[in-house]
Design a protein around this motif. Structure first.
Motif, PDB file in Angstrom:
ATOM      1  N   ARG A 286      -5.445  -1.326  -4.817  1.00  0.00           N
ATOM      2  CA  ARG A 286      -6.170  -1.610  -3.581  1.00  0.00           C
ATOM      3  C   ARG A 286      -5.523  -2.825  -2.929  1.00  0.00           C
ATOM      4  NH1 ARG A 286     -10.431   0.073  -6.689  1.00  0.00           N
ATOM      5  NH2 ARG A 286     -10.313  -1.890  -7.821  1.00  0.00           N
TER       6      ARG A 286
ATOM      7  N   GLY B 189       0.415   3.340  -3.249  1.00  0.00           N
ATOM      8  CA  GLY B 189      -0.577   4.371  -2.952  1.00  0.00           C
ATOM      9  C   GLY B 189      -1.935   3.947  -3.470  1.00  0.00           C
ATOM     10  N   ALA B 190      -2.661   4.907  -4.029  1.00  0.00           N
ATOM     11  CA  ALA B 190      -4.034   4.627  -4.421  1.00  0.00           C
ATOM     12  C   ALA B 190      -4.129   3.808  -5.697  1.00  0.00           C
ATOM     13  CB  ALA B 190      -4.799   5.937  -4.590  1.00  0.00           C
TER      14      ALA B 190
ATOM     15  N   SER C 186       0.825  -1.197   0.000  1.00  0.00           N
ATOM     16  CA  SER C 186       0.000   0.000   0.000  1.00  0.00           C
ATOM     17  C   SER C 186       0.865   1.255   0.000  1.00  0.00           C
ATOM     18  CB  SER C 186      -0.921  -0.029   1.218  1.00  0.00           C
ATOM     19  OG  SER C 186      -1.693   1.132   1.287  1.00  0.00           O
ATOM     20  N   ASN C 187       1.905   1.241   0.792  1.00  0.00           N
ATOM     21  CA  ASN C 187       2.808   2.390   0.813  1.00  0.00           C
ATOM     22  C   ASN C 187       3.500   2.564  -0.534  1.00  0.00           C
ATOM     23  OD1 ASN C 187       2.078   2.723   3.442  1.00  0.00           O
ATOM     24  ND2 ASN C 187       3.998   1.996   4.324  1.00  0.00           N
ATOM     25  N   HIS C 188       3.850   1.455  -1.164  1.00  0.00           N
ATOM     26  CA  HIS C 188       4.545   1.552  -2.450  1.00  0.00           C
ATOM     27  C   HIS C 188       3.627   2.069  -3.551  1.00  0.00           C
ATOM     28  CE1 HIS C 188       7.635   0.556  -5.440  1.00  0.00           C
ATOM     29  NE2 HIS C 188       6.621   0.261  -6.217  1.00  0.00           N
TER      30      HIS C 188
END
Lengths: 241, 241, 241, 241, 241, 241
Positions: free
Chosen positions: C84, C80-81, C76-78
Motif C-alpha cells: 500500500r 502493485g497490490a 505503486s506501479n512496481h
C-alpha cells in the motif's frame, strides 16, 4: 485524476458488457475453457497504463496501442506478455477494434482536442454489443459518436455499440478521488497560501506549467493553439514586481 | 457457473461501491497514495478463489476466510502475500467485516442451506456504504438481510449497507456462461443420449454424484438432510435392469 | 550502502520481533490461516524501496508512506497490490503505526537531520512488543526515542517498544558491503588517482555533488543549512588553476 | 508448526550469517552488483517449501534437493526459475553445499530418525562462516554435528561452521504459533470432547493416523520401526465397545 | 521425457520460424510495438504444460486447448491471463490454428495412436510459413501430414507449412535427458535389481502400470485396444510363485 | 533492432546448445530435478535486457554483468532474484563464464569497436560444448575468436566452443524486424520527406544524434574517435541556409 479514470474505465466497461446494460454479455476475463474478452486501449499515458493494469488484473486479453516507441517499450517491459504493446496507426487500430469487446479511448493531448480515432463507419464493423469507454470525453472525445453522459445514466447505444462517456468519471468514487486530489494539490495550495500566487508560480516550474491564463493572456501553448489565441510567455508575465 | 459467479461478484461489488449506486464511493484498488478498499471473501471454494483472483487483479486489499486448513494452505501458497488467508470463526469474521468496503459471501455447502455468517446486528458496525455481495443467495443466502434481486434491479440498501443478491449471476454474461456450461455438460449430455440415463449414471460416478432424486426417492445426502427426507442409495436404484 | 541498510532493516526487524528479543512474538509473514504482521515503512527512497522488497518477499502486510506523489506512483506501479503506497502526513502515520508490528524509519534527507516522525507519546498507542528499526539513526534518527546501538547489543526496549538503532547497519555483512562499496566507489577512486582531485571533481557532476567542504568553505547546501553556515559554489572554488 | 519452522529457518539463517554471530557476513539477497548468497534446502516437504518461499522472497539464490520426482515437479512448477529443484543424492548434495552460505536441513521422516545428510567431514569443505539450520533437530538432526540449542543461545560454531539447532523453533513466535496451532487442532479437540476419544479416532482417519500408542501397543508404523517394537493395527484396538 | 520434449518443442518451433528454415520469419515474442506470434498448443498434459511455460516465457501469445475441464481449470489458475485455456473441439481448433504462427501437437493418449487433429485440408487455411511441431510423432503424430524426421534434418515443408517431427526430441539434449531419465528410473532399476522383476512389479503399482506385456500376454489396456489384442490382468500373471 | 537481436540471441543459443549443433546437449531451462544451464550475459543495455527477459522466460540460471551501477540497480529491481546482476570486471567475468553453458556478448559502445572481453585463452577453461553468441559482431565482436557468420551457416566450433556470430541477426525474422524498423523510423522518414533533411535534422535532436557524416566531415564523436578523424559539430554544419 487520470489514475482514477483509467482504473474506473475497466470496471465501467466490464459492467457495461453485461447483457442487461445492452452489452455483449461476456465476462471480461472469461473462465477456464472460455477465452477472455479482447480489450483494446488507445493510448499508453497515465490513463492507458492504469486501465491496462486493471484489465490485466481481470485476466482480459489486452492490446494497447500508442505511437511513441519509448512508451511502447516501457509498457512492454512492465507488462511482459500480458499486454500486447502495438504501434498505433490506422491499420492496427482497425485490425484490433473489429475483434474487441471493449475499447477504451485514453488519448489525452494536454489542452488540445482529442483526435477522432474511431469513426461512425468503424462501428458497423465492430462486434454487436461491444463497449466503448471514452475517457477523453472531457476534451471532446476520441470516438466520433461520443457525447457526454452522467453517472445517473452513463451509457447509450448507437449502431449497436454501447457508449460510456461520463464526463467526470472520478466523481463516482468521491472518497478515493478526494484523497487523491488532496495529495496532489495540497502542497501547491500551501505554497499559494504561504507565498502568494505570483511567487509560488515563479518558484515552481510544475505549478507554472499548469497556468492557462495570466493577466488576460493565454499562457498555455496547447490551449492557445486549440482556441486560436497567441501564446504569451508565463515567465514574462510573472516577472513584474 | 461458480467460476462465473465468483468472478462477477467482484465487478458487481466494484460498481455497487460507486456513489451513484449508494456505495461508499471508493475505488476498489485505490490509487497510488490512497489505500485500496478492503475486500473480505467468506469461503475459499471455487467461488471464493475466483473472486479472490479478480479482487487481487484490481489491486484490492483482500482477506479470505475459510475453516479448512488445507484450503487455507492451498490459497496461501497460490496467492502469496496478496491475499491474507485467515482461519474463519466468529471473532475473525467480525474483526474483518467491520473494516471492509466489500464483503463477498461465497459459502456454498452443496445441497444445504448456507449458514448465516453476517447478521442484521453486524450491519450497524460496518462502514456506511459498504457493499455485501451474496453469491450464496441461491441457497438462501449467507447474510441474514439478503433477499433475492434481479439484474434489472440488482441492489437494495438496508441499514446503510448495499446488498447485491442477484439470484442468477451468470445470467448477466450469457455469452460466456453458455460456453462455460456447454463445456462442462456436453460430455454428460452425449453420454445420456448415447447410453440412456440409467447406463450413463451407472458408468460415471461424477454424473451419479449429481443425481438428486431417482424413482421418487431422494438420493443426494445433503438434499435429503436439508428437506428432512431419508436418503436412498443411488447405486441400488440404478441397479435394476 | 542504502541498499544494504534497507534490506537488512527487514531481517533485523524480523529477528527483533522474536519473543526472546523482547518482541511481540509474531512471524513477519504469518502462516496460512494466521494473518501476517503489519510492516510500516516511512520513506520511499532507496532504503524504503529495498526494505519493501524484502518485507514483501517475507509475505508481510506492507504499507509505505511518502510525501512525493511521483515516488508513490513509481512504488505503486512496481509493487502493485503487494504494497500500500500511502501519502504521508501526521494522520496517516498515526493511523498505520498504531496497528504495526514493525515500523522502519527510512527518511533520509541528504545532509540534513532526519525529521522526528514518531514521538515518545506515540509509543504508548502502539502494540506492546512492536519493533522500531531506525535506519536514519546516522542522521539523528527519525524516532524521538532512538539512540545509537551496536551490532553487539543492537536493541533496547523503551515504553514496551523494541528499538533497533544500529548506527552502521552494513557493518553486519562486511562481505557484501565491501563489494557493494567497491563497485560504487572504484570508478571515482580511479578518477581521483588518475586526474587529481580538482580535475576529477570538475569533470564529474555526480562526484562534485558529493563535495561537502572545499578550501575551508561548506559547498553542500543541506550541510550548510543544517550547520548554519553560508553555502559556497563548488564550481567557483574548483575553477582556479 | 512445520510452516512456522520452515519460514523461521530463513530469518534465523539470515541473522546467523551476520558477522557478529560468527557468520560469513553476507547479506542473503545480495544487492545490485553483488551476487546473492547461495541457499541450499534439503527436503521439499512443508518445511522445505516454506523455507524456499522465504528465501526466494529475500532474493537469495536457492537450490532445493529432494528424492521424490513428484515433489520436484510440483516445486519446479510453483517456483519456476527462482528455485533450482534438483534430484538429491550424495553427489548433488556435496556439489551444492560446498558453495552454499546457508544450508537448511528440512528432511523429516514422520516418526523416524532423520538421515545424516551432512557429516563432520563435509564441514571442512564448506565456506568458512557458512550457516547450518537444522529443522530436523527434534528427530535427531540431519547434520552429524548438530546438537539441540535454545532461543536464549541459539547457535554454536563447529569446524568454522555456524550451527542453528533450536529444538522448538516456533517457540520464538508464540503469538503466531498459538493461533496456527489452534486452527489446526481445535476441530480435533472439539471432536474429542464431543464424542470421546475412541469414537473421534474411529470417525476421522486423519486423527487416527496421528495415534502413536493405544492400549499399551505402538500403532504408528514409523515409531514402531524406529524403536524396534511390533506395530499394532489402530483399527483393531479401537474396534472394541 | 515429456518435460524435455514439451520444453524443446518451443525452442525448436522458434528456430523453425526463422526465414532461413522456411518459416514465416517472425520472432516468437515480438518486440515492443510489434505483436507477438500466436502459439497454439493442442493438449494440456505434461508436454503441453511445459510447452506453455516456455512459450509464455518467450512472451508469445499462447492458447492451449484441451477437452478436460479439470485440466483447463488447473492450467488457467496456474497461468492466469498469460495463457488462454480453451475447450477443445473442431470449431475452436480451426478458429485458433488459422491465425497461429506455431502449433504444437501435444496430444498423448498412453499406448494409443494419437488422434489426427490437423488434417491436410487445414494446412491451406493456415498462415504461409507457419510451423507445426508434432510431439506426438512417436505415436503416429497428431497432424495428418506428419512423418518422422531426425535431428540431422529436423524439418520439411508441405503445403507451405514447416513440419518439425523429430521422433526422439530429448535426444538433442542428452546431457539433460540422461540426468532426467536417471532421476525417474533409478529407484525402479534398484528395485528390479534388489527384488527381482516379479516382486518389484508386485510391490509398486506405478511400476506395474507401466507393464505392457507379461508372459506373452498384453497387460496394458491402451496397447491391447490399439493392437486389437485381449487385455490380461497384470495382477493375475504376477501372482504365481 | 537491438530488441530483436537480444531476444534472438537466446533462441539461437538454445538451439546451438543441442548436441547435433556441436553444443553441450543441455536444455537451457533444465527440467524438474535437473538444474538449468547457466547463461551469462555481458552488458545490460537494450540487447542484454532483452536477452535476459528471454533467458529468464526459458527458466535458465541467468547472470548479467555490467559496469554501470545505475544499470545494475535498474535490472536488479526489474528482475528481482531471477537474474543475478553483477558488477563486471576481469575477475567476475572469468568466475562466471567458466561455469556457463551459454555466454551472450551484448556490449555495444555506439560507434566504437566492441571491447574484447573473452579471449582465446579463456576458451580452454570453459565447459566443452558451451556456446558463445556474439551480438557485438557488427562492431568487431566482443570475443577474440569471433568472426562473422551467416544465417545459412550460423555457427563454427573453435577450441571446443560453439560460436554463433551472425552479423545481421534480425534478418532471420524479417516479418518482425520490418515492422519494428518501420515503427522506429517512419516518423523520421516522414519528417525528412516533409521538411527536407537539413530542417528535419535541425528540429529533432534525436535524429541529429544519429548523423555520422555531414558535408564530408565526421560528426559523430565515437565514429571520429574510432577512425582517427577530427569530430565536427553537427550544429555548425546544419546552420547554413
Amino acid at each position: 485524476m487520470s489514475q482514477v479514470a483509467g482504473r474506473m474505465a475497466v470496471q465501467a466497461g466490464a459492467c457495461a458488457l453485461e447483457w442487461e446494460q445492452g452489452g455483449r454479455g461476456v465476462l471480461i476475463g472469461g473462465v477456464p475453457g472460455v477465452a477472455p474478452a479482447r480489450v483494446v486501449i488507445l493510448g499508453g499515458g497515465t490513463v492507458g497504463f492504469n486501465a491496462a493494469q486493471m484489465a490485466v488484473g481481470l485476466q482480459a486479453d489486452v492490446t494497447l496501442l500508442d505511437r511513441d516507441p519509448a512508451v511502447l517499450e516501457r509498457l512492454s517491459n512492465h507488462f511482459g506478455a500480458s499486454v500486447r504493446a502495438v504501434y498505433s496507426n490506422r491499420t492496427t487500430i482497425e485490425e484490433h477494434i473489429y475483434h474487441a469487446s471493449l475499447v477504451i479511448g485514453a488519448v489525452l493531448i494536454p489542452g488540445a482536442a482529442a483526435p477522432r480515432l474511431v469513426t461512425r463507419a468503424h462501428l458497423a464493423e465492430m462486434l454487436p454489443g461491444a463497449v466503448l469507454v471514452d475517457v477523453s470525453i472531457d476534451q471532446g472525445g476520441c470516438f466520433e459518436t461520443s457525447k457526454p453522459t452522467t453517472h445517473a445514466d452513463p451509457t447509450f447505444v448507437k449502431e449497436g455499440i454501447v457508449h460510456y462517456c461520463v464526463a467526470n468519471m472520478p466523481g463516482a468514487v468521491p472518497h478515493t478521488s478526494t484523497y487523491a486530489l488532496n495529495n496532489a494539490t495540497l502542497p501547491h495550495v500551501l505554497a499559494l497560501a504561504d507565498k502568494g500566487w505570483r511567487q509560488a508560480l515563479r518558484d515552481d516550474p510544475h505549478l507554472r506549467a499548469g497556468l492557462n491564463v495570466c493577466a488576460g493572456r493565454v499562457t498555455h501553448p496547447a490551449v492557445a493553439q486549440a482556441l486560436g489565441y497567441p501564446v504569451a510567455a508565463a515567465d514574462d508575465l510573472l516577472a513584474g514586481p
